[in-house]
Design a protein around this motif. Structure first.
Motif, PDB file in Angstrom:
ATOM      1  N   ARG C 231     -81.707  73.767  10.637  1.00  0.00           N
ATOM      2  CA  ARG C 231     -81.112  72.962   9.579  1.00  0.00           C
ATOM      3  C   ARG C 231     -79.592  72.884   9.757  1.00  0.00           C
ATOM      4  NH1 ARG C 231     -79.484  70.095   6.962  1.00  0.00           N
ATOM      5  NH2 ARG C 231     -79.899  69.262   4.880  1.00  0.00           N
ATOM      6  N   TYR C 232     -78.994  73.991  10.186  1.00  0.00           N
ATOM      7  CA  TYR C 232     -77.565  74.050  10.455  1.00  0.00           C
ATOM      8  C   TYR C 232     -77.213  73.109  11.601  1.00  0.00           C
ATOM      9  CZ  TYR C 232     -73.119  76.233  11.893  1.00  0.00           C
ATOM     10  OH  TYR C 232     -71.816  76.467  12.241  1.00  0.00           O
ATOM     11  N   ARG C 233     -78.063  73.131  12.626  1.00  0.00           N
ATOM     12  CA  ARG C 233     -77.811  72.281  13.788  1.00  0.00           C
ATOM     13  C   ARG C 233     -77.863  70.806  13.406  1.00  0.00           C
ATOM     14  NH1 ARG C 233     -77.193  71.524  18.832  1.00  0.00           N
ATOM     15  NH2 ARG C 233     -78.544  70.083  19.959  1.00  0.00           N
ATOM     16  N   MET C 234     -78.743  70.476  12.451  1.00  0.00           N
ATOM     17  CA  MET C 234     -78.798  69.088  11.981  1.00  0.00           C
ATOM     18  C   MET C 234     -77.450  68.648  11.431  1.00  0.00           C
ATOM     19  SD  MET C 234     -82.411  68.789  10.023  1.00  0.00           S
ATOM     20  CE  MET C 234     -81.765  67.600   8.884  1.00  0.00           C
ATOM     21  N   GLU C 235     -76.850  69.502  10.613  1.00  0.00           N
ATOM     22  CA  GLU C 235     -75.552  69.157  10.030  1.00  0.00           C
ATOM     23  C   GLU C 235     -74.492  69.018  11.121  1.00  0.00           C
ATOM     24  OE1 GLU C 235     -74.901  68.505   6.728  1.00  0.00           O
ATOM     25  OE2 GLU C 235     -77.072  68.612   6.577  1.00  0.00           O
ATOM     26  N   ALA C 236     -74.526  69.961  12.089  1.00  0.00           N
ATOM     27  CA  ALA C 236     -73.542  69.902  13.172  1.00  0.00           C
ATOM     28  C   ALA C 236     -73.702  68.596  13.951  1.00  0.00           C
ATOM     29  CB  ALA C 236     -73.735  71.101  14.094  1.00  0.00           C
ATOM     30  N   LEU C 237     -74.952  68.212  14.229  1.00  0.00           N
ATOM     31  CA  LEU C 237     -75.201  66.964  14.970  1.00  0.00           C
ATOM     32  C   LEU C 237     -74.715  65.761  14.186  1.00  0.00           C
ATOM     33  CD1 LEU C 237     -78.704  67.432  16.567  1.00  0.00           C
ATOM     34  CD2 LEU C 237     -76.603  66.822  17.750  1.00  0.00           C
ATOM     35  N   ARG C 238     -74.959  65.794  12.866  1.00  0.00           N
ATOM     36  CA  ARG C 238     -74.515  64.666  12.050  1.00  0.00           C
ATOM     37  C   ARG C 238     -73.020  64.448  12.200  1.00  0.00           C
ATOM     38  NH1 ARG C 238     -78.020  65.872   7.019  1.00  0.00           N
ATOM     39  NH2 ARG C 238     -79.905  64.848   7.736  1.00  0.00           N
ATOM     40  N   GLN C 239     -72.263  65.542  12.183  1.00  0.00           N
ATOM     41  CA  GLN C 239     -70.814  65.378  12.318  1.00  0.00           C
ATOM     42  C   GLN C 239     -70.467  64.843  13.703  1.00  0.00           C
ATOM     43  OE1 GLN C 239     -67.997  68.004  10.737  1.00  0.00           O
ATOM     44  NE2 GLN C 239     -66.626  67.883  12.493  1.00  0.00           N
ATOM     45  N   LYS C 240     -71.112  65.386  14.738  1.00  0.00           N
ATOM     46  CA  LYS C 240     -70.802  64.925  16.104  1.00  0.00           C
ATOM     47  C   LYS C 240     -71.134  63.447  16.234  1.00  0.00           C
ATOM     48  CE  LYS C 240     -71.239  69.296  18.465  1.00  0.00           C
ATOM     49  NZ  LYS C 240     -72.375  70.225  18.453  1.00  0.00           N
ATOM     50  N   ILE C 241     -72.272  63.044  15.642  1.00  0.00           N
ATOM     51  CA  ILE C 241     -72.657  61.629  15.739  1.00  0.00           C
ATOM     52  C   ILE C 241     -71.611  60.749  15.063  1.00  0.00           C
ATOM     53  CG2 ILE C 241     -74.308  59.943  14.832  1.00  0.00           C
ATOM     54  CD1 ILE C 241     -76.484  62.050  15.463  1.00  0.00           C
ATOM     55  N   SER C 242     -71.158  61.161  13.878  1.00  0.00           N
ATOM     56  CA  SER C 242     -70.192  60.288  13.200  1.00  0.00           C
ATOM     57  C   SER C 242     -68.874  60.250  13.963  1.00  0.00           C
ATOM     58  CB  SER C 242     -69.999  60.709  11.742  1.00  0.00           C
ATOM     59  OG  SER C 242     -69.151  61.809  11.655  1.00  0.00           O
ATOM     60  N   GLU C 243     -68.524  61.369  14.624  1.00  0.00           N
ATOM     61  CA  GLU C 243     -67.308  61.365  15.430  1.00  0.00           C
ATOM     62  C   GLU C 243     -67.448  60.435  16.632  1.00  0.00           C
ATOM     63  OE1 GLU C 243     -66.434  65.365  16.447  1.00  0.00           O
ATOM     64  OE2 GLU C 243     -65.616  65.792  14.452  1.00  0.00           O
ATOM     65  N   LEU C 244     -68.606  60.541  17.325  1.00  0.00           N
ATOM     66  CA  LEU C 244     -68.834  59.674  18.488  1.00  0.00           C
ATOM     67  C   LEU C 244     -68.830  58.209  18.075  1.00  0.00           C
ATOM     68  CD1 LEU C 244     -71.598  61.389  20.649  1.00  0.00           C
ATOM     69  CD2 LEU C 244     -69.217  60.990  21.240  1.00  0.00           C
ATOM     70  N   ALA C 245     -69.473  57.923  16.947  1.00  0.00           N
ATOM     71  CA  ALA C 245     -69.523  56.528  16.480  1.00  0.00           C
ATOM     72  C   ALA C 245     -68.120  56.019  16.194  1.00  0.00           C
ATOM     73  CB  ALA C 245     -70.403  56.423  15.238  1.00  0.00           C
ATOM     74  N   ALA C 246     -67.290  56.888  15.585  1.00  0.00           N
ATOM     75  CA  ALA C 246     -65.912  56.479  15.291  1.00  0.00           C
ATOM     76  C   ALA C 246     -65.137  56.233  16.578  1.00  0.00           C
ATOM     77  CB  ALA C 246     -65.220  57.549  14.453  1.00  0.00           C
ATOM     78  N   ASP C 247     -65.348  57.103  17.583  1.00  0.00           N
ATOM     79  CA  ASP C 247     -64.674  56.926  18.878  1.00  0.00           C
ATOM     80  C   ASP C 247     -65.056  55.610  19.522  1.00  0.00           C
ATOM     81  OD1 ASP C 247     -63.120  59.133  18.982  1.00  0.00           O
ATOM     82  OD2 ASP C 247     -64.695  60.409  19.820  1.00  0.00           O
ATOM     83  N   LEU C 248     -66.370  55.320  19.499  1.00  0.00           N
ATOM     84  CA  LEU C 248     -66.857  54.084  20.114  1.00  0.00           C
ATOM     85  C   LEU C 248     -66.244  52.876  19.438  1.00  0.00           C
ATOM     86  CD1 LEU C 248     -70.639  54.594  20.792  1.00  0.00           C
ATOM     87  CD2 LEU C 248     -68.889  53.882  22.416  1.00  0.00           C
ATOM     88  N   GLU C 249     -66.237  52.924  18.118  1.00  0.00           N
ATOM     89  CA  GLU C 249     -65.716  51.789  17.364  1.00  0.00           C
ATOM     90  C   GLU C 249     -64.244  51.564  17.705  1.00  0.00           C
ATOM     91  OE1 GLU C 249     -65.193  50.957  12.719  1.00  0.00           O
ATOM     92  OE2 GLU C 249     -67.026  52.012  13.267  1.00  0.00           O
ATOM     93  N   GLU C 250     -63.531  52.682  17.770  1.00  0.00           N
ATOM     94  CA  GLU C 250     -62.106  52.614  18.076  1.00  0.00           C
ATOM     95  C   GLU C 250     -61.900  52.005  19.463  1.00  0.00           C
ATOM     96  OE1 GLU C 250     -58.660  55.884  18.614  1.00  0.00           O
ATOM     97  OE2 GLU C 250     -60.343  56.368  17.324  1.00  0.00           O
ATOM     98  N   ARG C 251     -62.731  52.453  20.407  1.00  0.00           N
ATOM     99  CA  ARG C 251     -62.601  51.953  21.775  1.00  0.00           C
ATOM    100  C   ARG C 251     -62.856  50.447  21.823  1.00  0.00           C
ATOM    101  NH1 ARG C 251     -65.369  55.668  26.128  1.00  0.00           N
ATOM    102  NH2 ARG C 251     -64.221  57.171  24.885  1.00  0.00           N
ATOM    103  N   GLU C 252     -63.908  50.025  21.093  1.00  0.00           N
ATOM    104  CA  GLU C 252     -64.199  48.588  21.072  1.00  0.00           C
ATOM    105  C   GLU C 252     -63.060  47.803  20.455  1.00  0.00           C
ATOM    106  OE1 GLU C 252     -68.047  48.573  19.265  1.00  0.00           O
ATOM    107  OE2 GLU C 252     -68.876  49.374  21.131  1.00  0.00           O
ATOM    108  N   GLU C 253     -62.510  48.352  19.376  1.00  0.00           N
ATOM    109  CA  GLU C 253     -61.375  47.687  18.730  1.00  0.00           C
ATOM    110  C   GLU C 253     -60.217  47.515  19.697  1.00  0.00           C
ATOM    111  OE1 GLU C 253     -59.891  49.639  15.203  1.00  0.00           O
ATOM    112  OE2 GLU C 253     -61.819  49.239  14.234  1.00  0.00           O
ATOM    113  N   SER C 254     -59.898  48.586  20.416  1.00  0.00           N
ATOM    114  CA  SER C 254     -58.726  48.518  21.288  1.00  0.00           C
ATOM    115  C   SER C 254     -59.010  47.576  22.458  1.00  0.00           C
ATOM    116  CB  SER C 254     -58.341  49.904  21.782  1.00  0.00           C
ATOM    117  OG  SER C 254     -59.313  50.399  22.656  1.00  0.00           O
TER     118      SER C 254
END
Lengths: 224, 232, 262, 46
Positions: C231-254
């Protein structure tokens, strides 16, 4: 500025606004009056039954009325983002909460002073001989309700579906207050009126524990 | 008006990051604003101007990085707060209370001495003396903005943060705002202001552009009008 | 993208590779832990029915005790850790504490549900009723309500930092309520049997029963640990996913803005 | 065996809850792992 003075300033502000609008007190007074009436229609209890159910009825009526009222307490500060103005001020953040806790407590206490005699009349239970003790029990419990309720109101002010959320959070935490309050009230309204020391200490203990917790956690509660 | 005592307060952002879930309002932003500077903040909606201002006002905690107030090294956090004033998007006043009651209440929170006299003076300075007894809820947009500015000035702050101060003001109001800002700047206060209003912005000595939470451009005032013409 | 962007990207790639190497072996270990726990619980089930002797006064129905008490302990331990997770988050503002708090709260809630189901099944033949508002039952019931409220609250607040803070405050308020509840109801009325383990003189149980109980408890504790970990790992993954998604979005924007300037 | 059905029901319920909860955690975890892997591939591909 000392905690008491800033608490006093916040309390005075709350009272001034309430005296001008009467929003909270009107809502609570009307709600409790309706509960007092409707419950009587629904069960039409005999005098003996009344004596048994009245303590629970009084407490539940004030609990739900309090929940209704507390919802507005922090939502009001959002209209013009005045919570930010309070947080900008050089005061201890617990002063914001304590000021509001005291204000909510006073609003509920006024309602109780008005309504205990009305309940007494509606349900044919003579409360006069034990009025002082009864109010003491009610005030101790109401203070616990105001403390936890104000804190949870601050917490849920920015949540989705906060109107549904507040009672869900509040009522389980208040279970000890309800039990102790109802038991103490039953003893007072029973055949041999007396006041259980343990119930008073339970109510007092609840108040002390949660005031301390509020004081310790207040910095987090008003955060953005 | 003689606002701002000698020592003024600057602010320094050191690799500041603010995340709201996946959204990154500020991204490792570093910026230093010296005491006494007058800075205009530009940038499209959502570029992080409001977050930056609220962070300087200690309302928002950075997710990572540090916010330091220059000139506040020997001050307690409460004393730093005492020296900061914010004019935000919303008015930060109670609709149910009159203009005077609002200011008196905040004067009390700031533990100001001779509060009544001070409230009267500030009300006069923002041009609300004739409506002092009316509830703030009855005020027009421009008058609310004047009251919001009065609220921020009541404690004579040394670091003033303005989030779109010109919104809702008519031409006369803007002229008044420009005079007030100039007066505050001359009295030595630090001013940081986000704005879309060119004439108000032209008062600033330094212009900073934000884009997607990053510092895009940081120029002295002389280049500002030209830059603005190109960018906006 | 400028040099800063490239540096950031290398950093991401580096952590990705590092994670890939560790996850493979880690996954194997935790897979084994799952299998071991399942075997342990199956053996415990066998021991409860075929090894433990029949209780004299209550008969076979007493066999529920092994699950009922052990899960109650696990649930309470989980809530206790959740309480520390809440305090830890407020003290440090590290998301890891929040993940621990939610993981243990959810697993604790699952165990409390089992307690609340096995309890009445035992009570019916022994007390003659499914449920009484006794100190332990009521406290367990309120615990269940408090932690359901905790999880509901988390659902209603979307911003992770804010959610962590609000739910930490609620978690502390909720846990402080437990002793108050317990004592208020104990003074009110009590029917539940006194604790057999570590009770006063005259209490205590047959050593075989005791060993079966400990064996079962070990199985449930192991289950608690691996469930909390997942259950802890689920939360950790959720944060990593949102970080990766933010990175991707930023990259596309730039990339887009680069094309515009060209 | 007296009360056999009660005991059986209690145990079945308990084990069913364990099983269902573990399965949901496992499924949710697998879904998150998948999503994470997909995003990671996109990041390293760009």
């Amino acid at each position: 500025m000392s905690l008491t003075r800033s608490t006093g300033a916040v309390l005075a502000k709350e009272l001034k606004i309430e005296l001008r609008t009467h929003d909270l007190t009107n809502t609570v007074l009307f709600f409790v009056l309706m509960v007092a009436g409707l419950f009587s229609f629904a069960f039409s209890p005999t005098v003996q039954e009344s004596r048994r159910i009245l303590p629970g009825l009084i407490w539940l009526a004030f609990f739900f009325a309090g929940t209704l009222m507390l919802q507005l307490c922090f939502v009001r500060e959002q209209v013009n983002d005045t919570l930010a103005a309070l947080r900008l001020a050089p005061i201890d953040p617990s002063a914001i909460l304590f000021g509001k806790i005291l204000a909510n407590f006073l609003f509920l206490v006024v309602t109780e002073i008005v309504f205990v005699p009305i309940f007494s009349v509606f349900y044919n239970v003579n409360v006069w001989p034990v009025m002082g003790q009864l109010l003491l029990v009610l005030f101790l419990g109401t203070f616990g309700l105001s403390v936890v309720g104000t804190v949870f109101s601050a917490m849920t002010a920015q949540a989705r579906m906060r109107e549904l959320l507040l009672p869900l959070l509040l009522l389980p935490v208040l279970a000890p207050v309800l039990i102790a309050g109802v038991e103490a009230t039953s003893e007072l309204l029973g055949a041999h009126p007396g006041i259980g020391r343990e119930w008073l200490s339970m109510l007092g203990g609840f108040d002390v524990i949660y005031v301390t917790a509020t004081w310790l956690l207040s910095g987090f509660l008003v955060e953005e | 008006m003689n606002f701002a005592l000698p020592t003024s307060l600057g602010v320094e952002f050191d690799r500041v990051e603010k995340r709201y879930g996946g959204l990154r309002a500020l991204r490792r932003l570093s910026l230093s604003i010296a005491p006494g500077e007058f800075v205009a903040l530009f940038g499209p909606n959502g570029s992080g101007k409001t977050t930056l201002l609220r962070m300087a006002a200690l309302l928002v905690q950075p997710t990572s990085g540090k916010v330091r107030h220059i000139g506040a090294e020997n001050l307690s956090p409460v004393d730093v707060r005492r020296r900061i004033g914010l004019v935000a998007h919303k008015a930060l006043v109670y609709d149910e209370l009159s203009a005077r009651e609002n200011l008196s209440f905040f004067a009390k929170l700031y533990a100001l001495d001779n509060a009544e006299e001070r409230v009267g003076r500030v009300l006069g300075a923002v041009g609300l003396a004739h409506r002092a007894g009316d509830a703030a809820g009855t005020f027009s947009r421009g008058m609310r903005q004047r009251l919001a500015i009065a609220r921020a000035l009541i404690s004579e702050p040394r670091l003033l943060l303005f989030d779109e101060p010109a919104t809702g003001l008519d031409r006369q109001g803007r002229e008044w705002l420009e005079q007030t800002l100039t007066g505050l700047h001359e009295a030595g206060a630090t001013l940081i202001m986000s704005t879309h209003d060119d004439s108000v912005a032209s008062l600033a000595g330094r212009s900073i552009w934000l884009r997607a939470g990053r510092l895009e451009r940081d120029t002295a005032a002389a280049d500002a009008p030209l830059e603005r013409g190109v960018r906006q | 993208m400028g040099p800063a962007g490239d540096g950031q990207r290398q950093q991401i790639d580096g952590t990705v590779q590092e994670m890939e190497m560790t996850t493979k072996s880690k996954q194997r270990v935790w897979g084994l832990a799952w299998v071991a726990t399942a075997i342990l619980l199956a053996l415990a089930g066998y021991a409860i029915f075929f090894v433990a002797p029949r209780e004299l006064t209550m008969g076979n129905i007493q066999r529920i005790f092994y699950v009922h008490v052990a899960t109650a302990w696990c649930g309470f331990i989980a809530f206790f850790i959740s309480f520390f997770g809440c305090i830890g988050y407020l003290a440090s503002r590290q998301m890891e504490w929040d993940w621990l708090a939610v993981a243990t709260a959810e697993v604790g809630l699952m165990f409390t549900t089992v307690v609340l189901i096995t309890g009445p099944v035992w009570a019916k033949p022994v007390w003659g009723v499914w449920w009484v508002w006794d100190a332990r039952l009521t406290t367990a019931f309120i615990l269940e309500m408090l932690y359901i409220a905790y999880l509901l609250l988390r659902k209603m607040v979307t911003e992770p930092g804010r959610r962590a803070m609000i739910s930490a405050v609620f978690g502390i308020f909720a846990f402080l309520d437990v002793p108050l509840c317990y004592f208020s109801i104990r003074w009110w009325r009590t029917l539940h049997p006194a604790p057999v383990i570590g009770g006063g003189p005259g209490s205590g149980i047959n050593p075989v029963m005791w060993h079966v109980f400990l064996f079962g408890l070990a199985g449930f504790l192991a289950l608690t640990v691996i469930l909390v970990r997942d259950r802890y790992r689920m939360e950790a993954l959720r944060q990593k996913i949102s970080e990766l998604a933010a990175d991707l979005e930023e990259r596309e924007e730039s990339l887009e803005s680069k094309e515009v300037t060209r | 065996m007296r009360n056999f059905w009660s005991i059986l029901a209690a145990y079945l319920a308990a084990w069913a809850i364990f099983f269902v909860y573990s399965a949901t955690v496992g499924r949710r975890l697998a879904r998150l792992e998948d999503e994470f892997r997909r995003l990671r591939e996109r990041v390293s591909k760009d």
